[in-house]
Design a protein around this motif. Structure first.
Motif, mmCIF file in Angstrom:
data_model
loop_
_atom_site.group_PDB
_atom_site.id
_atom_site.type_symbol
_atom_site.label_atom_id
_atom_site.label_comp_id
_atom_site.label_asym_id
_atom_site.label_seq_id
_atom_site.Cartn_x
_atom_site.Cartn_y
_atom_site.Cartn_z
ATOM 1 N N PRO A 130 17.659 9.340 -10.543
ATOM 2 C CA PRO A 130 17.256 10.687 -10.147
ATOM 3 C C PRO A 130 17.553 10.901 -8.666
ATOM 4 O O PRO A 130 17.636 9.945 -7.896
ATOM 5 N N SER A 131 17.697 12.163 -8.274
ATOM 6 C CA SER A 131 17.963 12.429 -6.849
ATOM 7 C C SER A 131 16.661 12.258 -6.063
ATOM 8 O O SER A 131 15.559 12.355 -6.598
ATOM 9 N N PHE A 132 16.815 11.944 -4.793
ATOM 10 C CA PHE A 132 15.653 11.798 -3.906
ATOM 11 C C PHE A 132 16.111 12.161 -2.509
ATOM 12 O O PHE A 132 17.312 12.276 -2.254
ATOM 13 N N ARG A 133 15.172 12.363 -1.622
ATOM 14 C CA ARG A 133 15.544 12.548 -0.215
ATOM 15 C C ARG A 133 14.442 12.009 0.687
ATOM 16 O O ARG A 133 13.315 11.794 0.240
ATOM 17 N N LEU A 134 14.810 11.746 1.927
ATOM 18 C CA LEU A 134 13.806 11.433 2.931
ATOM 19 C C LEU A 134 13.600 12.711 3.746
ATOM 20 O O LEU A 134 14.571 13.326 4.194
ATOM 21 N N ALA A 135 12.338 13.111 3.905
ATOM 22 C CA ALA A 135 12.021 14.349 4.613
ATOM 23 C C ALA A 135 12.573 14.302 6.036
ATOM 24 O O ALA A 135 12.730 13.227 6.623
ATOM 25 N N ASP A 136 12.843 15.470 6.591
ATOM 26 C CA ASP A 136 13.415 15.546 7.942
ATOM 27 C C ASP A 136 12.430 15.096 9.020
ATOM 28 O O ASP A 136 12.831 14.777 10.124
ATOM 29 N N GLN A 137 11.147 15.091 8.713
ATOM 30 C CA GLN A 137 10.177 14.725 9.750
ATOM 31 C C GLN A 137 10.291 13.234 10.130
ATOM 32 O O GLN A 137 10.862 12.429 9.397
ATOM 33 N N HIS B 283 0.854 -1.200 0.000
ATOM 34 C CA HIS B 283 0.000 0.000 0.000
ATOM 35 C C HIS B 283 0.891 1.253 0.000
ATOM 36 O O HIS B 283 0.657 2.200 -0.756
ATOM 37 N N ALA B 284 1.944 1.232 0.811
ATOM 38 C CA ALA B 284 2.864 2.383 0.866
ATOM 39 C C ALA B 284 3.595 2.560 -0.465
ATOM 40 O O ALA B 284 3.746 3.687 -0.961
ATOM 41 N N LEU B 285 4.049 1.451 -1.055
ATOM 42 C CA LEU B 285 4.742 1.536 -2.357
ATOM 43 C C LEU B 285 3.785 2.022 -3.441
ATOM 44 O O LEU B 285 4.171 2.817 -4.307
ATOM 45 N N ALA B 286 2.536 1.558 -3.381
ATOM 46 C CA ALA B 286 1.550 1.986 -4.388
ATOM 47 C C ALA B 286 1.336 3.496 -4.308
ATOM 48 O O ALA B 286 1.247 4.178 -5.333
ATOM 49 N N LEU B 287 1.276 4.026 -3.087
ATOM 50 C CA LEU B 287 1.122 5.483 -2.934
ATOM 51 C C LEU B 287 2.316 6.215 -3.532
ATOM 52 O O LEU B 287 2.159 7.179 -4.290
ATOM 53 N N ALA B 288 3.538 5.745 -3.192
ATOM 54 C CA ALA B 288 4.742 6.430 -3.684
ATOM 55 C C ALA B 288 4.872 6.289 -5.191
ATOM 56 O O ALA B 288 5.294 7.233 -5.877
ATOM 57 N N LEU B 289 4.500 5.140 -5.740
ATOM 58 C CA LEU B 289 4.584 4.954 -7.199
ATOM 59 C C LEU B 289 3.534 5.795 -7.910
ATOM 60 O O LEU B 289 3.795 6.378 -8.961
ATOM 61 N N SER B 290 2.343 5.872 -7.312
ATOM 62 C CA SER B 290 1.302 6.663 -7.985
ATOM 63 C C SER B 290 1.623 8.155 -7.897
ATOM 64 O O SER B 290 1.145 8.934 -8.707
ATOM 65 N N ASN B 291 2.465 8.537 -6.952
ATOM 66 C CA ASN B 291 2.911 9.936 -6.858
ATOM 67 C C ASN B 291 4.166 10.203 -7.685
ATOM 68 O O ASN B 291 4.693 11.319 -7.649
ATOM 69 N N SER B 292 4.690 9.178 -8.363
ATOM 70 C CA SER B 292 5.897 9.367 -9.174
ATOM 71 C C SER B 292 5.512 10.018 -10.497
ATOM 72 O O SER B 292 4.701 9.452 -11.243
ATOM 73 N N PRO B 293 6.096 11.178 -10.825
ATOM 74 C CA PRO B 293 5.722 11.866 -12.072
ATOM 75 C C PRO B 293 5.897 11.000 -13.316
ATOM 76 O O PRO B 293 5.163 11.163 -14.295
ATOM 77 N N SER B 294 6.836 10.035 -13.292
ATOM 78 C CA SER B 294 7.093 9.232 -14.494
ATOM 79 C C SER B 294 6.044 8.144 -14.723
ATOM 80 O O SER B 294 6.004 7.539 -15.789
ATOM 81 N N GLU C 56 10.749 11.608 -0.787
ATOM 82 C CA GLU C 56 10.444 12.688 -1.736
ATOM 83 C C GLU C 56 11.269 12.458 -2.994
ATOM 84 O O GLU C 56 12.494 12.464 -2.940
ATOM 85 N N GLY C 57 10.587 12.204 -4.095
ATOM 86 C CA GLY C 57 11.286 11.958 -5.356
ATOM 87 C C GLY C 57 10.436 11.091 -6.256
ATOM 88 O O GLY C 57 9.275 10.814 -5.952
ATOM 89 N N ASP C 58 11.032 10.666 -7.370
ATOM 90 C CA ASP C 58 10.321 9.818 -8.319
ATOM 91 C C ASP C 58 10.751 8.370 -8.054
ATOM 92 O O ASP C 58 11.779 7.911 -8.566
#
Ligand code: AMP
Ligand code: GLY
Length: 426
Positions: A319-326, A13-24, A300-302
């Motif tokens: 591509p570059s990515f980061r994990l948010a500070d929170q 479920h978490a991967l699906a959210l991150a993939l669906s938020n990937s611009p590519s 945060e990233g693609d």
């Protein structure tokens, strides 16, 4: 990019959210998925271990990238079958997945490469294993060699219970996973789950998380697949990350390439921070569950482009990515009886209220939505409540607001997620 994600847990479920938020990503299909995933994208009812059907699906749907969640699909050879059809797969070959599917394989590799881990011995009969027990001291760590869904490890406080565990394993309690048994030196210390993305040659650090493996508060009860997690962990300083990459991850990749089984996918090192330094408890060949969920909550990233770069052996052009500070904290809500015998079919109410919690996220795992529209338990770990915040305390508070909005008398959860770090903060 057209992506097929395989699996049905909270991790997926978490991967699906991150993939669906990937611009590519232009198309995302999940097999088999769960009722939470159904709210964000398309699903198809093919099981994660049905490799021929998944490969056919990937061909017919003109999939560019397959992302594999669970270990069983990897151990069943999904990456190998996709490679034959020239479809990119994020996840290792069956041979490379031995880093997870065979503890004896990994222990032998560690020994050859000088990767710090507990001393061990491997046995193929109960008699030799029993005889070895007499030469070492309690507590005894006894492991079924193969995959046992995180439940094939027994920490026996005395010789009697150790012998009982050995008998059970050879008597088939874990099926073929128990035809070989590993006995290890007992290590003490805090555990950290460390995640590296690998393309066969190179690796890049993704992030770290802390898991809570025991079923009940105060680290009591049986080991489970994980009852809660948080990220980041304060141990993961830049120096720590560099050290783990240099002494664990990179030598492992070199060794796997030399063995003719380059590792592509997530290399997840379960580390124990012992008084004499970090030691490897185990490798997994996939994202941890629930650790993946707290990492993805901060990602945060693609993600799709990043995983594609791994699958293509081109991590250097990722591509570059980061994990948010929170901080992200997660509480697993499990069905009563988990991990041994979870009771299925009970009704779960309060989804709307849980979704309305500020800084909270509700992920599904073992749920099902029936024709009457009601949500019911359909597995062991059923829901994940996530909280986000500037501090661990705030993240944990939001996660428990999500938990408390759920009305599910037949479920249970831990109330002490993050206790170690919170105690230190106090
Ligand atoms: P594993 O499936 O190998 O990760 O083991 C599950 C859990 O058992 C680990 O997360 C540890 O909490 C515990 N464990 C495994 N091996 C050892 C060991 N050698 N010493 C102490 N605890 C261990
Ligand atoms: N949470 C531990 C695992 O995924 O193996």
């Amino acid at each position: 990019m057209r992506v097929l994600l395989v699996g049905s847990g909270g991790r997926e479920h978490a991967l699906a959210l991150a993939l669906s938020n990937s611009p590519s990503v232009t198309f995302l299909l999940v097999a088999p998925g769960n009722p939470g995933i159904a709210e964000i994208t398309r699903m198809t009812p093919i099981g994660a271990e049905d490799v021929p059907a998944l490969v056919n699906l990937a061909v017919n749907e003109r999939i560019d990238l397959v992302v594999v969640g669970p270990e069983a699909a990897l151990a069943a050879g999904i990456a190998d079958a996709l490679a034959q059809k020239n479809i990119a797969c994020f996840g290792p070959s069956k041979a490379a997945a031995q880093l997870e599917s065979s503890k004896a394989f990994t222990k032998t590799l560690c020994e050859a490469k000088g990767i710090p881990t507990a001393a061990f011995a491997t046995f193929e009969s109960a008699e030799t294993a029993m005889a070895y027990l007499d030469t070492i001291e309690a507590p005894y760590v006894i492991k079924a060699d193969g995959l046992a869904a995180g439940k094939g490890v027994v920490i026996a406080p005395d010789g009697l219970s150790a012998k009982e565990a050995i008998h059970e394993m050879f008597d088939g309690r874990f099926g073929s996973a128990g035809t070989r048994v590993v006995i290890e030196e007992f290590m003490t210390g805090e555990e950290v789950s460390f995640f590296a993305l690998c393309d066969g040659k190179n690796a890049i650090y993704l992030g770290s998380a802390q898991d809570h493996k025991r079923a009940f508060d105060g680290e009591r009860g049986p080991n489970t697949g994980g009852m809660g997690a948080y990220s980041p962990t304060r141990h993961a300083t830049p120096a720590f990350v560099q050290d783990i990459m240099a002494r664990f991850i990179e030598p492992t990749l070199v060794a796997m390439t030399k063995l003719g089984m380059p590792f592509c996918g997530v290399l997840y090192a379960g580390l124990m921070l012992t008084p004499t330094g970090p030691k490897l408890v185990e490798y997994n060949a996939r994202f941890g569950d629930p650790e993946c969920q707290v990492l993805m909550a901060r990602f945060e990233g693609d993600l799709a482009r990043l995983l594609m770069a791994c699958a293509q052996g081109k991590l250097e052009s990722a591509p570059s990515f980061r994990l948010a500070d929170q901080t992200a904290a997660l509480v697993v809500m499990a069905a009563q009886g988990y991990p041994d015998d979870p009771i299925k079919g009970s009704e779960i109410r309060g989804e709307m209220g849980a979704k309305a919690v500020a800084n909270g996220v509700l992920l599904h795992a073992g749920t099902r939505r029936d024709e009457d529209g009601k949500l019911r338990a359909a597995g062991g770990r059923v829901l994940n409540a996530i909280g986000l915040g500037p501090t661990l305390q705030q993240a944990v508070d939001s996660a428990y607001q999500v938990v408390d909005a759920i009305d599910w008398p037949m479920g249970f959860h831990r109330r002490d997620i993050g206790w170690r770090e919170l105690n230190r903060d106090r």
